[in-house]
Motif scaffolding. Structure first.
Motif, short mmCIF file in Angstrom:
data_model
loop_
_atom_site.label_atom_id
_atom_site.label_comp_id
_atom_site.label_asym_id
_atom_site.label_seq_id
_atom_site.Cartn_x
_atom_site.Cartn_y
_atom_site.Cartn_z
N GLY A 193 -41.06 41.73 56.44
CA GLY A 193 -40.40 40.52 56.90
C GLY A 193 -39.00 40.37 56.32
O GLY A 193 -38.49 41.24 55.61
N GLU A 194 -38.39 39.24 56.63
CA GLU A 194 -37.00 38.99 56.22
C GLU A 194 -36.78 39.07 54.72
O GLU A 194 -35.76 39.56 54.26
CB GLU A 194 -36.52 37.63 56.73
N GLY A 195 -37.73 38.61 53.93
CA GLY A 195 -37.56 38.60 52.49
C GLY A 195 -38.11 39.84 51.78
O GLY A 195 -38.11 39.92 50.56
N ALA A 196 -38.56 40.81 52.54
CA ALA A 196 -39.17 42.01 51.94
C ALA A 196 -38.16 42.78 51.10
O ALA A 196 -37.00 42.89 51.46
CB ALA A 196 -39.72 42.91 53.03
N GLY A 197 -38.62 43.27 50.01
CA GLY A 197 -37.80 44.10 49.15
C GLY A 197 -36.75 43.35 48.34
O GLY A 197 -35.97 43.95 47.62
#
Length: 122
Positions: A117-121
């Motif tokens: 998703g957008e906040g991954a990593g």
């Protein structure tokens, strides 16, 4: 995906899954997906796509090369320019429509996914 014919050791299934993963990887970049959506409207030159999408010419060219290598787009010369189009417009539009349907069913789950998703990593 349709069920593949599988030989005794499962190589047919592995090959089909590998091909499908490669296809989805072709669509996995936001810029490539934007290019595909624009090409769904009709043929475009690189300069047209850079203007429509606000991307650098080098970025558009790099992503078009990927889509061309994957067989998702075609290219034909027109004077000094190259004109790009979807290789299989009906099938591509069906795939994009199916993705929109699935996204509608999953709600925010894909965007909120901790792995992709957008906040991954971050």
């Amino acid at each position: 995906m349709t069920q593949a014919t599988v030989d005794e050791d499962g190589r047919g299934e592995v090959a089909a899954l590998t091909a499908a993963a490669c296809l989805f990887h072709g669509f996995s970049d936001r810029s490539r997906l934007s290019i595909v959506q624009h090409l769904a409207l009709g043929e475009h030159r690189v300069v047209d796509l850079t203007g429509h999408l606000g991307l650098a010419q080098s970025t558009v060219s790099k992503h078009l090369a990927c889509l061309l290598d994957c067989g998702i787009v075609t290219v034909r010369p027109q004077g000094r320019a190259s004109v790009y189009a979807l290789a299989h417009p009906a099938a591509t539009l069906d795939l994009l429509a199916a993705a929109e349907t699935l996204l509608g069913l999953t709600g925010d789950a894909v965007v909120l996914c901790p792995r992709y998703g957008e906040g991954a990593g971050s």
